[in-house]
Every structure is written in structure tokens, then in C-alpha cells.
Design a protein around this motif. Sequence first.
Motif, PDB file in Angstrom:
ATOM      1  N   SER A   1       0.803  -1.219   0.000  1.00 21.47           N
ATOM      2  CA  SER A   1       0.000   0.000   0.000  1.00 21.47           C
ATOM      3  C   SER A   1       0.833   1.266   0.000  1.00 21.47           C
ATOM      4  O   SER A   1       0.306   2.347  -0.240  1.00 21.47           O
ATOM      5  CB  SER A   1      -0.947   0.005   1.210  1.00 21.47           C
ATOM      6  OG  SER A   1      -0.210   0.056   2.421  1.00 21.47           O
TER       7      SER A   1
ATOM      8  N   ASP B   1      -4.060  -8.379  -5.904  1.00 22.40           N
ATOM      9  CA  ASP B   1      -4.009  -7.134  -5.135  1.00 22.40           C
ATOM     10  C   ASP B   1      -2.585  -6.781  -4.714  1.00 22.40           C
ATOM     11  O   ASP B   1      -2.270  -5.603  -4.504  1.00 22.40           O
ATOM     12  CB  ASP B   1      -4.875  -7.245  -3.875  1.00 22.40           C
ATOM     13  CG  ASP B   1      -6.352  -7.329  -4.202  1.00 22.40           C
ATOM     14  OD1 ASP B   1      -6.721  -7.077  -5.365  1.00 22.40           O
ATOM     15  OD2 ASP B   1      -7.141  -7.647  -3.306  1.00 22.40           O
TER      16      ASP B   1
ATOM     17  N   ARG C   1       0.309   0.117  -7.044  1.00 17.04           N
ATOM     18  CA  ARG C   1      -0.640   0.805  -6.161  1.00 17.04           C
ATOM     19  C   ARG C   1      -0.288   2.281  -6.053  1.00 17.04           C
ATOM     20  O   ARG C   1       0.720   2.642  -5.444  1.00 17.04           O
ATOM     21  CB  ARG C   1      -0.616   0.148  -4.767  1.00 17.04           C
ATOM     22  CG  ARG C   1      -1.707   0.632  -3.814  1.00 17.04           C
ATOM     23  CD  ARG C   1      -3.016  -0.068  -4.108  1.00 17.04           C
ATOM     24  NE  ARG C   1      -2.924  -1.516  -3.961  1.00 17.04           N
ATOM     25  CZ  ARG C   1      -3.155  -2.163  -2.818  1.00 17.04           C
ATOM     26  NH1 ARG C   1      -3.458  -1.510  -1.722  1.00 17.04           N
ATOM     27  NH2 ARG C   1      -3.060  -3.479  -2.779  1.00 17.04           N
TER      28      ARG C   1
ATOM     29  N   HIS D   1      -6.176   4.316  -5.892  1.00 18.60           N
ATOM     30  CA  HIS D   1      -6.162   2.996  -6.526  1.00 18.60           C
ATOM     31  C   HIS D   1      -7.582   2.608  -6.904  1.00 18.60           C
ATOM     32  O   HIS D   1      -8.477   2.553  -6.055  1.00 18.60           O
ATOM     33  CB  HIS D   1      -5.574   1.952  -5.585  1.00 18.60           C
ATOM     34  CG  HIS D   1      -5.377   0.613  -6.234  1.00 18.60           C
ATOM     35  ND1 HIS D   1      -4.551   0.412  -7.308  1.00 18.60           N
ATOM     36  CD2 HIS D   1      -5.922  -0.608  -5.952  1.00 18.60           C
ATOM     37  CE1 HIS D   1      -4.572  -0.858  -7.671  1.00 18.60           C
ATOM     38  NE2 HIS D   1      -5.403  -1.498  -6.868  1.00 18.60           N
TER      39      HIS D   1
END
Length: 564
Positions: free
Chosen positions: A39, A72, A77, A81
Motif C-alpha cells: 500500500s 491485489d 498501487r 487505486h
Amino acid sequence: MTARQDGGPARRPDALRALAARHGRRGALLPDALERARSSTTEAPAEWAPHVAHAAGLPAAAGLGPATYFADLAAPRGARHVRVCTATACFAARGGGHLAEVERALGVAAGTADATGSVSLQTAHCLGFCYAGPAALDGTRPHAGPDVAEQLAGRSEPRAPRIPAADITGAPVLLAGVLGASSAWEVWRETAAGRTPEDVRRETAVSGLRGRGGAGFPVAAKWTAAAAGPDTVVVANGDEGDPGSYADRLLMEEDPERVLAGLALACFACGARRGTVLVRSEYPGALARLRRAAERAVRAGDLAPSAEAAGPRPFVEIAEGAGSYVSGEETALIARLEGARGCARPRPPYPTDRGLWDGPTVVNNVETLAALPWIVAHGGRAYARRGVPDETGTKLVCLSERFARPGAYEVELGTPVDEIVTRIGGGLRGGGELAALQIGGPLGGFLAGTALDVPLATAALAARGAALGHAGMVAFDAVIDPRELLRHVWEFAADESCGACSPCRVGTRRGLALARERHEPGETYGSLARLMGEASLCAFGRRVPAAVRSLARAYGPALEGWDR
């Protein structure tokens, strides 16, 4: 999986087992760490995943494996996103044209981030908005509708309609809490206080309840196969990945108490002190509502606050998926929970003998668990009177946005498919012509729009080359090019193959290449289809050729040669 010298199956990798032992067998430890690292960067997994593994005392491969496998984690990212659905129902809504529109609206190609790292775009196979697609998730905020690109660009009002739901049976089993007050926790309290695990197993056996995730295995038999003990765990499979189905999303979002109470009843029946719910990352709303419901249940004394305090009241954890269709298969799901790649594993050993961290493990689908409070409250015989003799009970059927009345409907098993399509779904919107109907997702099958005279039941659908599966129904009108639909099916298969076995890994890619050539596949395709159908490790590879075969039968001469 390698073999030991004694010929038995190998145990889990020592490094992962050691990590689990140090952290109380919390299998989510590594996935959570990988998600946190992902992330905060747009770099490829090779740049950050090995560091996550080393920090946990694991070899680099333990981080790189899942980070390059799960969509994912592998996708770039950016600060913003966006995930756009390219699954079957959204494809049917616009013929797949919405993806290019979204790319233009955001100024970034799918699978990439822009040069500044401010925006990234990822394709996803189903976001659970099949009734209102095409759909996208902007972070965790959903958008749905034919103007989804305009919504993402800020040029039209964001929309994400709730799931339309209705009961057709007159006495709902699954939708009781969605459509009115839920008493699921009351059933659990009465059961825990005055009944035995044998009582719950007996009523469930009498009911004839079978798993609703696709395999249809008798629930009570699976429970009986798992030995009760301190390591026994029940996993609620909320990794609903079949494009066209959103039944589990409906239950987890609108009646999470029923799902958790059903899980508690299953734990009670199996003598398990722990339960886990795995929720797809594509369902952020379901994840949040289940977590809040679990916290309320702990405060009310219905669930244990910790593994150490668990007993008849189980301790329940909520885990998040990371983007993989095959991880809905029970052995692949267990691998995900352990922190590994979500690949299917050979059986035996079966999860009921050796599953999560080698303990006895029962995996039940969310919809399966949601039926338990009603069965325990009303009795197995009352449930067995619903449906048809060989397939009892009710089922949530999901209709895609091409229908005049899309939504989730609770029907009795055995209800004629043409009745569901015409009376319940209202036919196609705008009076369009139904060319083909997909039932049960990508591993289900297709029926011609003129051949719907079949009951909604496993054996009857199988006789037509289809399958019940999750019972999601995706309608295709005459506008859709059957060759493009064929390509779409093979593209999904190639994208989602876990790669654990070569018949599926190579076969899906070869099938896609043949589909893109837009001519008859030739004699070699027949051999390829037979190899996949007979030698693939799990149902994914085995069912893809059968789904393609049913598609070819539904469209006839337009897909000549694909019915081998």
C-alpha cells in the motif's frame, strides 16, 4: 507438494510452521505485512516482498510467492487505486467496452500506475455489483452503472445501489434477517445453553443441507469427518468469486449476525473452539460490517474475546483475501490463510484430516452457514420438505443487470429455470432477446435462451452440460458477439489459473490463444480439452472445457468446433 520418504504427503514448510508457532498460529501475519508494504509503494513485488519475508524470519520466496501471485499484491498501487470489474456480468452489460472508457477517464492503462504514482488501475474479476454493472471500486468506494467512467472522472454523480432482494418461497430461510428482524443469535444462545453438538449434527443431517459453494457435499458428513480437538477450526468461505453471484456479499453486508451465528453453530457441532471468516478484498463493505458484528457479538458474550478464552463460545477472526478466484477452493483458501500462494493442494489428505496448520479443518460456504439458524430453530424435517427430494432446501439465485428485474431471490431448489428467468426476472430489459444464459459462474455452464426448461437442481443441470454452482445467472442478449464471449471465458481462465498443475496452467493459455485466432480450433483442441478435464488438479481446470463445450452448444454454428 513434495512427498516424504514414507510416501505420505509433506507437511507445511518448516519456516512457515515456525512463524506460526511463534505467533500463536496467526496465519494472517504475513499477508497483513505484505499488504502494508504494497500500500505504500508503486514498485514491483521484487523490490519490497523479500524485505517483508526477511523481517518475519522467512526466506525471500515466502514473500515473493504470495506477492507475485495475488492480484491485489502484484498490481501497482498509486495514491488513488481504482479496481474496475471486467468479469462476466459487467462484460455482458457493455460488451467489455467500459474498460477503455475507464482508462481514458483516469489517464492510466489497466495494470499500471501513472508516472507520478498518483493514480493506478487494476482489473478485477467481479466486485459483486452484477445487478448494476459495470462497476468499479475507487479505494473502497463503489461506483456502478453504464456511466461508471464518468462517475470516476467526477463528471456524473457516484452511484452504488444496494442489492435488490426478495423471497419467492413465502417463508424465507436465508433472507429472514435481510427482509426483517433476525433472531439468529437467539437460536445460538438457546442451542449453546440447552442442546448438544450431536443435536445440531442430527438436525443438519436430517435437513439434507449440502454445501452451497458449488461442490454440494453433505454438510453433516463433512462435520463428522473432522475430529474435535484443540486445533479444530471452522472456516466460513466468503471468497465468493463466481462472476454473476453476489449472494454471499448480500448476506455478509445485510445480515452479518446470521453468518456469524451460523459459524458459531458449526463450531459447536464440530467441537471447534476457533472460527475464521475469509472475505474477498473486493467486498470492503462486507469486511467492515462483519468486523463490527463480531465486535458486538463479543461484547454481548456470544463469541469469545480471544483464543485463550474460547470454549463452547468460539473465538472468531475475520481475514481478508487478496484477489484470486482459485483461493475460493478449500485447499487454496487454507494456503492463503497460512500466508502462502493460494494454490490448490492434492487430496488426500483432506482438510477435515489435515487442514489449517495441519489441524482438522471444516470449510463451509457463507450461504451454507446462513441456513443453519433456521434449520436448528425449525428442525431438519421442516427444511427437508423444501426443494426436491434429492436436493432439499432453498437457494439464493442472483440475476444480472441484463434482466428487467435484477437482484437476489430466494427460491426453492427445483424451481424451473424458465420460471426464474421470465416470471421472477421479467425477461431481459427492454424486451431484448435472450441468446444464452450462464448459470453457476465460469465453472458452471451455458444454456441456449430457448432451452431453459430445466429445474434448478444439480443433476438436472448437469444433464444439460451446466452446473448449479453459486446459482448466479448472467444473461447475454443478441448484441454480444459469441466469439468475444468465448474469448472472455478463456481470458478469465488463463488469468485465474493458479498454475499449480501444468494441464490447467498451459491448457488455459493455449485455449485463449486458439480463441483469439477466431476460427475453428482444430483437432488438437479436443486433446487439450480432454487433458484439462481429466488431469487438472482441481475443479477449475477440469470444468473450464465443459463450460466452453456448453457455450458452443448454446450458440450452435457460431462456435463450431468448440463443442469437443
